[in-house]
Design a protein around this motif. Structure first.
Motif, short mmCIF file in Angstrom:
data_model
loop_
_atom_site.label_atom_id
_atom_site.label_comp_id
_atom_site.label_asym_id
_atom_site.label_seq_id
_atom_site.Cartn_x
_atom_site.Cartn_y
_atom_site.Cartn_z
N UNK A 298 69.84 -84.16 41.13
CA UNK A 298 70.18 -82.59 41.28
C UNK A 298 68.88 -81.92 41.75
N UNK A 299 69.19 -81.06 42.85
CA UNK A 299 68.01 -80.20 43.54
C UNK A 299 68.31 -78.64 43.60
N UNK A 300 67.24 -78.10 43.55
CA UNK A 300 67.38 -76.55 43.84
C UNK A 300 66.23 -75.80 44.10
N UNK A 301 66.19 -74.63 44.88
CA UNK A 301 64.92 -74.04 44.97
C UNK A 301 65.12 -72.63 44.75
N UNK A 302 64.09 -71.94 44.39
CA UNK A 302 64.14 -70.56 44.07
C UNK A 302 62.84 -69.79 43.96
N UNK A 303 62.80 -68.63 43.80
CA UNK A 303 61.40 -67.87 43.73
C UNK A 303 61.80 -66.39 43.00
N UNK A 304 60.74 -66.06 42.44
CA UNK A 304 60.67 -64.39 41.80
C UNK A 304 60.12 -63.83 42.82
N UNK A 305 61.20 -62.63 43.13
CA UNK A 305 60.61 -61.81 44.43
C UNK A 305 59.42 -61.22 44.11
N UNK A 306 58.65 -60.97 45.43
CA UNK A 306 57.30 -60.24 45.12
C UNK A 306 57.53 -58.82 45.94
N UNK A 307 58.47 -58.49 46.05
CA UNK A 307 58.72 -57.14 46.97
C UNK A 307 58.03 -55.95 46.29
N UNK A 308 57.44 -54.94 47.04
CA UNK A 308 56.66 -54.01 46.73
C UNK A 308 57.72 -53.02 46.33
N UNK A 309 58.05 -52.80 45.01
CA UNK A 309 58.94 -51.89 44.66
C UNK A 309 58.22 -50.91 43.57
N UNK A 310 58.68 -49.67 43.79
CA UNK A 310 58.25 -48.58 42.70
C UNK A 310 59.17 -47.44 42.39
N UNK A 311 59.33 -47.50 41.05
CA UNK A 311 60.18 -46.02 40.79
C UNK A 311 59.30 -45.02 40.61
N UNK A 312 59.45 -43.94 41.54
CA UNK A 312 58.83 -42.97 41.59
C UNK A 312 59.03 -41.97 40.55
N UNK A 313 60.23 -41.51 40.03
CA UNK A 313 60.64 -40.91 38.87
C UNK A 313 62.09 -40.91 38.58
N UNK A 314 62.42 -40.45 37.34
CA UNK A 314 63.71 -40.66 36.69
C UNK A 314 63.97 -39.24 36.03
N UNK A 315 65.24 -38.75 36.77
CA UNK A 315 65.61 -37.51 36.05
C UNK A 315 66.77 -37.53 35.12
N UNK B 97 73.25 -37.72 33.10
CA UNK B 97 73.11 -37.95 34.42
C UNK B 97 72.06 -38.23 34.76
N UNK B 98 71.79 -39.30 35.55
CA UNK B 98 70.30 -39.76 35.90
C UNK B 98 70.26 -40.07 37.34
N UNK B 99 69.14 -39.68 37.88
CA UNK B 99 68.77 -39.81 39.46
C UNK B 99 67.48 -40.72 39.30
N UNK B 100 67.41 -41.85 39.93
CA UNK B 100 66.39 -42.72 39.98
C UNK B 100 65.86 -42.54 41.35
N UNK B 101 64.64 -42.15 41.45
CA UNK B 101 64.05 -42.15 43.08
C UNK B 101 63.07 -43.50 43.11
N UNK B 102 63.31 -44.17 44.12
CA UNK B 102 62.90 -45.53 44.40
C UNK B 102 61.85 -45.36 45.62
N UNK B 103 61.02 -46.00 45.75
CA UNK B 103 60.10 -46.44 46.96
C UNK B 103 60.19 -47.96 47.06
N UNK B 104 61.13 -48.15 48.29
CA UNK B 104 61.37 -49.61 48.17
C UNK B 104 60.75 -50.11 49.51
N UNK C 87 64.89 -34.17 31.24
CA UNK C 87 63.61 -34.12 31.77
C UNK C 87 63.49 -35.03 33.02
N UNK C 88 62.36 -34.78 33.67
CA UNK C 88 62.02 -35.61 34.74
C UNK C 88 60.94 -35.94 34.70
N UNK C 89 60.60 -37.38 34.61
CA UNK C 89 59.42 -38.20 34.42
C UNK C 89 59.05 -38.88 35.58
#
Length: 320
Positions: free
Chosen positions: A116-133, A156-163, A315-317
């Motif tokens: 049995x074979x398989x391959x995979x990886x943990x993503x290293x994408x540069x993702x940041x959460x800027x704020x959560x309201x 009610x939640x608003x997540x601002x992301x820098x993807x 609140x907005x953090x």
């Protein structure tokens, strides 16, 4: 009396007609090919653990864990580690935690079966959460069969992301809060919150097109995770909106999942598969097969990472 007799006679005749129309049909299902099943969603937070079993029929009751396999992990064709059996069907090495961005190859050698074979990886994408309201409010949800519209307290939640614009991004979001018990005192509903006990936010929805377009928004799943991708983003910085039931206005936690494409596809099909695998009188579905990236077997070998954020109602953090 005559009228009652005629009605009774009609019912008897109708039953005879239906019974006479019944016919037993034998359906020949294809024989299942028994192959190894690999389950491993790995992260950069904990040691890699692989669960091994054999495919079995739905009515089988015997233990089908695999306890005699050789499980090896490679990277760039170099042996990284050998995973040892730690309990029934579980193979791990407490000294080995996957790294972001590194592609791992898994081989599983079970006597009597193909390698049995398989391959995979943990993503290293540069993702940041800027704020959560987080804003306290209410939703109106009809109770099935009553027509009533009880008020449901929510955040009610608003997540601002820098993807990461250079790579496709695959996300999930879930919420964790302190467990709440309900009881009545003199016919008045009381709530008590346990600070050291936690539960997923089970009443978790979104009206954001980024989430709705993935087709999993209306499925109730134990983990209460919602999925979305960056294809709906207008720029590198964008917002995603959710709402969750929150009866006590205390802090809670949001968890952002960043999936590899394979992990995302597996979780996406698992949510729908888990919901549609049971027959329901009111809802009839065709079960969706689970995605797999395992050669000579079934299951998943793919990576993900998480980020967790503490949230305070109304609140907005911001985060760095």
């Amino acid at each position: 009396m005559k009228r009652k007799f005629l009605i009774l006679l009609f019912v008897i005749v109708l039953n005879v007609v239906f019974i006479s129309c019944r016919k037993e049909i034998q359906i020949d299902f294809p024989e299942l090919e028994i192959k190894p099943v690999v389950n491993c969603l790995f992260t950069d937070k904990t040691p890699m653990t692989v669960q091994l079993s054999l495919l079995k029929h739905a009515n089988d009751t015997l233990d089908n864990f695999v306890n005699n396999a050789e499980v090896l992990v490679f990277s760039n064709n170099q042996l990284v580690t050998k995973l040892a059996l730690t309990s029934k069907g579980l193979y791990s090495n407490s000294q080995f935690t996957p790294e972001k961005g590194k592609i791992y190859q898994l081989t599983v050698d079970i006597p009597g079966y193909k390698l049995v074979r398989a391959s995979g990886s943990v993503p290293d994408n540069n993702i940041k959460v800027i704020s959560i309201q987080s804003k306290s409010g209410y939703r109106y949800e009809a109770v099935t069969g009553t027509g009533e519209e009880p008020t449901v307290p929510v955040e009610d939640i608003t997540v601002t992301l820098n993807e990461d614009e250079e790579k496709p991004d695959f996300f999930g979001f879930s919420f964790i809060q302190n467990r709440v018990d309900h009881y009545y005192n003199n016919d008045v509903l009381q709530l008590i919150e346990y600070e050291d006990e936690y539960s997923f936010g089970w009443y978790f929805r979104s009206e954001d097109v980024k989430v709705i377009s993935e087709g999993v928004n209306n499925y109730d799943v134990e983990s209460s995770i919602l999925l979305f991708r960056d294809v709906g983003f207008q720029s590198s910085i964008d917002k995603v909106r959710f709402y969750i039931k929150k009866e006590i206005k205390s802090k809670y936690w949001g968890r952002l999942f960043i999936f590899s494409p394979e992990a995302y596809q597996y979780v996406h099909t698992w949510i729908i598969h888990d919901y549609t695998k049971y027959y329901d009188f009111w809802e009839v579905y065709e079960a969706l097969p689970l995605y797999s990236n395992i050669e000579n077997g079934y299951g998943i070998f793919a990576g993900y990472t998480t980020q967790q954020y503490e949230i305070t109602p109304d609140s907005t953090q911001t985060y760095q």
